[in-house]
Enzyme design. Structure first.
Site, PDB file in Angstrom:
ATOM      1  N   GLU A  48       5.560   4.540  -2.992  1.00  0.00           N
ATOM      2  CA  GLU A  48       5.158   3.345  -2.246  1.00  0.00           C
ATOM      3  C   GLU A  48       6.075   3.214  -1.030  1.00  0.00           C
ATOM      4  O   GLU A  48       7.261   2.924  -1.169  1.00  0.00           O
ATOM      5  CB  GLU A  48       5.280   2.096  -3.134  1.00  0.00           C
ATOM      6  CG  GLU A  48       4.976   0.810  -2.385  1.00  0.00           C
ATOM      7  CD  GLU A  48       5.280  -0.455  -3.208  1.00  0.00           C
ATOM      8  OE1 GLU A  48       5.384  -0.365  -4.446  1.00  0.00           O
ATOM      9  OE2 GLU A  48       5.420  -1.520  -2.587  1.00  0.00           O
ATOM     10  N   ARG A  52       8.446  -2.451   5.610  1.00  0.00           N
ATOM     11  CA  ARG A  52       9.591  -3.350   5.821  1.00  0.00           C
ATOM     12  C   ARG A  52      10.472  -2.930   6.981  1.00  0.00           C
ATOM     13  O   ARG A  52      11.469  -3.589   7.259  1.00  0.00           O
ATOM     14  CB  ARG A  52      10.454  -3.427   4.547  1.00  0.00           C
ATOM     15  CG  ARG A  52       9.713  -4.062   3.413  1.00  0.00           C
ATOM     16  CD  ARG A  52      10.541  -4.179   2.154  1.00  0.00           C
ATOM     17  NE  ARG A  52       9.640  -4.409   1.047  1.00  0.00           N
ATOM     18  CZ  ARG A  52      10.009  -4.536  -0.215  1.00  0.00           C
ATOM     19  NH1 ARG A  52      11.281  -4.472  -0.536  1.00  0.00           N
ATOM     20  NH2 ARG A  52       9.107  -4.731  -1.153  1.00  0.00           N
ATOM     21  N   THR A  76       4.251  -3.786   0.531  1.00  0.00           N
ATOM     22  CA  THR A  76       4.579  -4.928   1.399  1.00  0.00           C
ATOM     23  C   THR A  76       3.454  -5.185   2.401  1.00  0.00           C
ATOM     24  O   THR A  76       3.682  -5.477   3.586  1.00  0.00           O
ATOM     25  CB  THR A  76       5.955  -4.758   2.099  1.00  0.00           C
ATOM     26  OG1 THR A  76       6.897  -4.216   1.168  1.00  0.00           O
ATOM     27  CG2 THR A  76       6.494  -6.103   2.563  1.00  0.00           C
ATOM     28  N   LYS A 136       0.134  -6.391  -9.278  1.00  0.00           N
ATOM     29  CA  LYS A 136       1.588  -6.231  -9.311  1.00  0.00           C
ATOM     30  C   LYS A 136       2.154  -7.536  -9.855  1.00  0.00           C
ATOM     31  O   LYS A 136       1.726  -8.616  -9.433  1.00  0.00           O
ATOM     32  CB  LYS A 136       2.071  -5.976  -7.878  1.00  0.00           C
ATOM     33  CG  LYS A 136       3.558  -6.119  -7.642  1.00  0.00           C
ATOM     34  CD  LYS A 136       3.913  -5.557  -6.267  1.00  0.00           C
ATOM     35  CE  LYS A 136       5.308  -5.969  -5.830  1.00  0.00           C
ATOM     36  NZ  LYS A 136       5.994  -4.921  -5.073  1.00  0.00           N
TER      37      LYS A 136
HETATM   38  C1  3PG Z   1       9.225  -4.587  -4.626  1.00  0.00           C
HETATM   39  O1  3PG Z   1       8.747  -4.893  -3.555  1.00  0.00           O
HETATM   40  O2  3PG Z   1       8.543  -4.125  -5.528  1.00  0.00           O
HETATM   41  C2  3PG Z   1      10.654  -4.878  -4.874  1.00  0.00           C
HETATM   42  O3  3PG Z   1      11.369  -5.004  -3.696  1.00  0.00           O
HETATM   43  C3  3PG Z   1      11.319  -3.917  -5.789  1.00  0.00           C
HETATM   44  O4  3PG Z   1      12.287  -4.644  -6.414  1.00  0.00           O
HETATM   45  P1  3PG Z   1      13.693  -3.999  -6.787  1.00  0.00           P
HETATM   46  O5  3PG Z   1      14.360  -3.709  -5.456  1.00  0.00           O
HETATM   47  O6  3PG Z   1      14.383  -5.064  -7.585  1.00  0.00           O
HETATM   48  O7  3PG Z   1      13.426  -2.756  -7.548  1.00  0.00           O
END
Ligand code: 3PG
Length: 217
Positions: A48, A52, A76, A136
């Site tokens: 993924e 960002r 995102t 999700k």
């Molecule tokens: C996401 O967008 O899935 C999260 O930023 C992932 O979370 P983590 O950094 O706590 O793994």
């Protein structure tokens, strides 16, 4: 099968084949291909790439062109424009941390396998009303963890989840043991310091360890 069901099944197949999906934040486009190769070498193929950073689209495009064994999705996704960019660059799936009406309408009109993000029953009901049955669960640990997910399984037994947020090597197996979890996501397989330092061998080794640990269960 309806378009919505086909879309969900395609996504479920990708997620189930992955079990673990690294959430990538790529700051320099030059890191994209070596990072993806390091992950694939460690047995982690479904990636993924999050929108960002300013180079995210170029990074995903480079991985798609140069790492054919990677299955690249975009994360995102915050609005219909992000979704359109995701389709244009040839990503295999899209993920959002949330679920606004605009985004859900655009995603429902698209064939792109797409996971909207939810953390509450009402958000999940909105997502279901738009035809999505794979979501999700974000931020997973912070929103109540496995207990919260189990509670959601009561009224929503048909929904499958990809939890992310606060998941790492230590708790991934417990999440994956839940019957309504198809895969888990997280940034732990691609720490920013390792990416900045070009520690590709370290990332491959971490992926191999995680995948071995999950296979032995
Ligand atoms: C996401 O967008 O899935 C999260 O930023 C992932 O979370 P983590 O950094 O706590 O793994």
């Amino acid at each position: 099968m309806s378009v919505a069901a086909r879309r969900d099944e395609a996504l479920a197949a990708i997620f189930a084949s992955a079990k673990v999906i690294p959430v990538l934040t790529i700051e320099r486009v030059a890191d994209a291909v070596p990072l993806a190769r390091a992950l694939v070498a460690g047995g982690v193929r479904v990636l993924e790439v999050t929108l960002r950073t300013p180079v995210a689209v170029d990074a995903a495009t480079a991985i798609i062109a140069e790492v054919p064994d990677a299955v690249v999705g975009i994360g995102t996704i915050l609005n219909p424009d992000d979704l359109a960019r995701t389709e244009t660059l040839g990503a295999r799936f899209g993920i959002s941390p949330g679920a606004t009406p605009d985004l859900l309408e655009a995603a429902a009109a698209s064939h792109l396998p797409f996971a909207p993000g939810i953390a509450t029953a009402s958000e999940l009901m909105t997502v279901l009303a738009h035809g999505f049955q794979l979501a999700k669960f974000f931020p997973a640990e912070q929103s109540g963890g496995i207990k919260a997910l189990r509670a959601l399984a009561g009224p929503f037994p048909q929904v499958r989840f990809c939890p992310t947020g606060g998941i790492g090597e230590a708790n991934a197996p417990a999440w994956l043991a839940e019957p309504n979890v198809v895969a888990v996501g997280g940034s732990w397989l691609c720490p920013a310091p390792d990416i900045r330092a070009g520690n590709w061998a370290g990332i491959t080794a971490m992926c191999q360890r995680t995948m071995k640990m999950l296979q032995s269960r």
